[in-house]
Design a protein around this motif. Sequence first.
Motif, PDB file in Angstrom:
ATOM      1  N   THR A  52       7.153  -9.092  -2.726  1.00  0.00           N
ATOM      2  CA  THR A  52       6.091  -8.082  -2.770  1.00  0.00           C
ATOM      3  C   THR A  52       6.605  -6.777  -3.371  1.00  0.00           C
ATOM      4  OG1 THR A  52       5.048  -9.076  -0.831  1.00  0.00           O
ATOM      5  CG2 THR A  52       4.392  -6.832  -1.380  1.00  0.00           C
ATOM      6  N   VAL A  53       7.766  -6.316  -2.915  1.00  0.00           N
ATOM      7  CA  VAL A  53       8.346  -5.066  -3.433  1.00  0.00           C
ATOM      8  C   VAL A  53       8.607  -5.189  -4.930  1.00  0.00           C
ATOM      9  CG1 VAL A  53      10.411  -3.605  -3.375  1.00  0.00           C
ATOM     10  CG2 VAL A  53       9.288  -4.257  -1.250  1.00  0.00           C
ATOM     11  N   ASN A  54       9.180  -6.307  -5.357  1.00  0.00           N
ATOM     12  CA  ASN A  54       9.438  -6.500  -6.788  1.00  0.00           C
ATOM     13  C   ASN A  54       8.138  -6.539  -7.587  1.00  0.00           C
ATOM     14  OD1 ASN A  54      12.177  -6.519  -6.390  1.00  0.00           O
ATOM     15  ND2 ASN A  54      12.355  -8.736  -6.373  1.00  0.00           N
ATOM     16  N   GLY A  55       7.107  -7.179  -7.036  1.00  0.00           N
ATOM     17  CA  GLY A  55       5.806  -7.196  -7.702  1.00  0.00           C
ATOM     18  C   GLY A  55       5.209  -5.807  -7.812  1.00  0.00           C
ATOM     19  N   CYS A  56       5.387  -5.006  -6.777  1.00  0.00           N
ATOM     20  CA  CYS A  56       4.894  -3.626  -6.811  1.00  0.00           C
ATOM     21  C   CYS A  56       5.632  -2.809  -7.861  1.00  0.00           C
ATOM     22  CB  CYS A  56       5.033  -2.977  -5.436  1.00  0.00           C
ATOM     23  SG  CYS A  56       3.914  -3.646  -4.197  1.00  0.00           S
ATOM     24  N   SER A  91       3.801  -0.994 -15.291  1.00  0.00           N
ATOM     25  CA  SER A  91       2.781  -1.500 -16.208  1.00  0.00           C
ATOM     26  C   SER A  91       2.113  -0.375 -16.988  1.00  0.00           C
ATOM     27  CB  SER A  91       1.720  -2.259 -15.413  1.00  0.00           C
ATOM     28  OG  SER A  91       0.587  -2.500 -16.200  1.00  0.00           O
ATOM     29  N   PRO A  92       1.942  -0.567 -18.300  1.00  0.00           N
ATOM     30  CA  PRO A  92       1.234   0.442 -19.096  1.00  0.00           C
ATOM     31  C   PRO A  92      -0.226   0.586 -18.656  1.00  0.00           C
ATOM     32  CG  PRO A  92       2.149  -1.286 -20.509  1.00  0.00           C
ATOM     33  CD  PRO A  92       2.444  -1.655 -19.105  1.00  0.00           C
ATOM     34  N   LEU A  97       0.829  -1.202   0.000  1.00  0.00           N
ATOM     35  CA  LEU A  97       0.000   0.000   0.000  1.00  0.00           C
ATOM     36  C   LEU A  97       0.865   1.253   0.000  1.00  0.00           C
ATOM     37  CD1 LEU A  97      -2.894   1.084   0.049  1.00  0.00           C
ATOM     38  CD2 LEU A  97      -2.795   1.013   2.545  1.00  0.00           C
ATOM     39  N   ALA A  98       1.956   1.224   0.751  1.00  0.00           N
ATOM     40  CA  ALA A  98       2.859   2.377   0.778  1.00  0.00           C
ATOM     41  C   ALA A  98       3.500   2.615  -0.587  1.00  0.00           C
ATOM     42  CB  ALA A  98       3.939   2.165   1.831  1.00  0.00           C
ATOM     43  N   ILE A  99       3.799   1.535  -1.293  1.00  0.00           N
ATOM     44  CA  ILE A  99       4.452   1.675  -2.593  1.00  0.00           C
ATOM     45  C   ILE A  99       3.454   2.045  -3.683  1.00  0.00           C
ATOM     46  CG2 ILE A  99       5.727   0.441  -4.394  1.00  0.00           C
ATOM     47  CD1 ILE A  99       6.894  -1.284  -2.059  1.00  0.00           C
ATOM     48  N   LEU A 100       2.327   1.349  -3.702  1.00  0.00           N
ATOM     49  CA  LEU A 100       1.376   1.505  -4.802  1.00  0.00           C
ATOM     50  C   LEU A 100       0.356   2.622  -4.567  1.00  0.00           C
ATOM     51  CD1 LEU A 100       0.732  -2.279  -5.471  1.00  0.00           C
ATOM     52  CD2 LEU A 100       2.046  -0.699  -6.895  1.00  0.00           C
ATOM     53  N   GLY A 101      -0.017   2.859  -3.319  1.00  0.00           N
ATOM     54  CA  GLY A 101      -0.992   3.895  -3.026  1.00  0.00           C
ATOM     55  C   GLY A 101      -2.418   3.530  -3.407  1.00  0.00           C
ATOM     56  N   ASP A 102      -2.678   2.270  -3.667  1.00  0.00           N
ATOM     57  CA  ASP A 102      -4.010   1.822  -4.058  1.00  0.00           C
ATOM     58  C   ASP A 102      -4.312   0.525  -3.312  1.00  0.00           C
ATOM     59  OD1 ASP A 102      -5.708  -0.055  -5.941  1.00  0.00           O
ATOM     60  OD2 ASP A 102      -6.185   2.010  -6.530  1.00  0.00           O
ATOM     61  N   ALA A 103      -5.412   0.510  -2.561  1.00  0.00           N
ATOM     62  CA  ALA A 103      -5.735  -0.629  -1.694  1.00  0.00           C
ATOM     63  C   ALA A 103      -5.952  -1.918  -2.488  1.00  0.00           C
ATOM     64  CB  ALA A 103      -6.967  -0.310  -0.857  1.00  0.00           C
ATOM     65  N   ARG A 116      -5.050   4.556 -16.220  1.00  0.00           N
ATOM     66  CA  ARG A 116      -6.220   4.644 -15.353  1.00  0.00           C
ATOM     67  C   ARG A 116      -5.935   5.601 -14.209  1.00  0.00           C
ATOM     68  NH1 ARG A 116      -6.325   1.403 -10.872  1.00  0.00           N
ATOM     69  NH2 ARG A 116      -4.398   0.336 -10.509  1.00  0.00           N
ATOM     70  N   SER A 117      -6.984   6.053 -13.549  1.00  0.00           N
ATOM     71  CA  SER A 117      -6.805   6.965 -12.433  1.00  0.00           C
ATOM     72  C   SER A 117      -7.215   6.269 -11.138  1.00  0.00           C
ATOM     73  CB  SER A 117      -7.656   8.224 -12.633  1.00  0.00           C
ATOM     74  OG  SER A 117      -9.012   7.868 -12.725  1.00  0.00           O
TER      75      SER A 117
END
Length: 153
Positions: A63-67, A73-74, A22-28, A79-80
């Motif tokens: 997890t970090v590598n997946g994030c 990703s294009p 969540l900290a890396i991606l910012g989207d739940a 998307r927003s």
Amino acid sequence: MDPNRLEETVKTHENALYRAALAILGDAQEAQDAVQDAFLRYLEKAPDFASPEHEKAWLLRVTVNGCKSRLRSPWRRRRSPLLESFPAATAEEQGVMEAVRALPAKDRAAIHLFYYEGYQAAEIAAMTGEAEGTVRSRLSRARAKLRRLLGED
């Protein structure tokens, strides 16, 4: 793999992995997907670990590598986000979370792993594949940005 081992591993590490994602991606929702992907890798690889700390570090690295992959990703660029703000218990925590969210993804990852997960710069470097000096620089720059955003608190 023993189903009880997987269940115990999920119960033990899911919150830490989710918070990092969540900290890396910012989207739940994306964070939940990243955590699920990490546990799928765990199930596929069925690795043996020397200690619980090694297991947690391996899961965090996956997890970090997946994030990171999700951020490149294009699809993500087309998307927003739906979240208007980060969920937090208090108004002060809300302000801190919004300030952290305003940081670039790599800085968010370093801040989260250092302050919320308690890893040292060398451990973060090993997880993210960066040099230890780079991690220290990221932490230093991120702290300076947070000081500016939060008004020197």
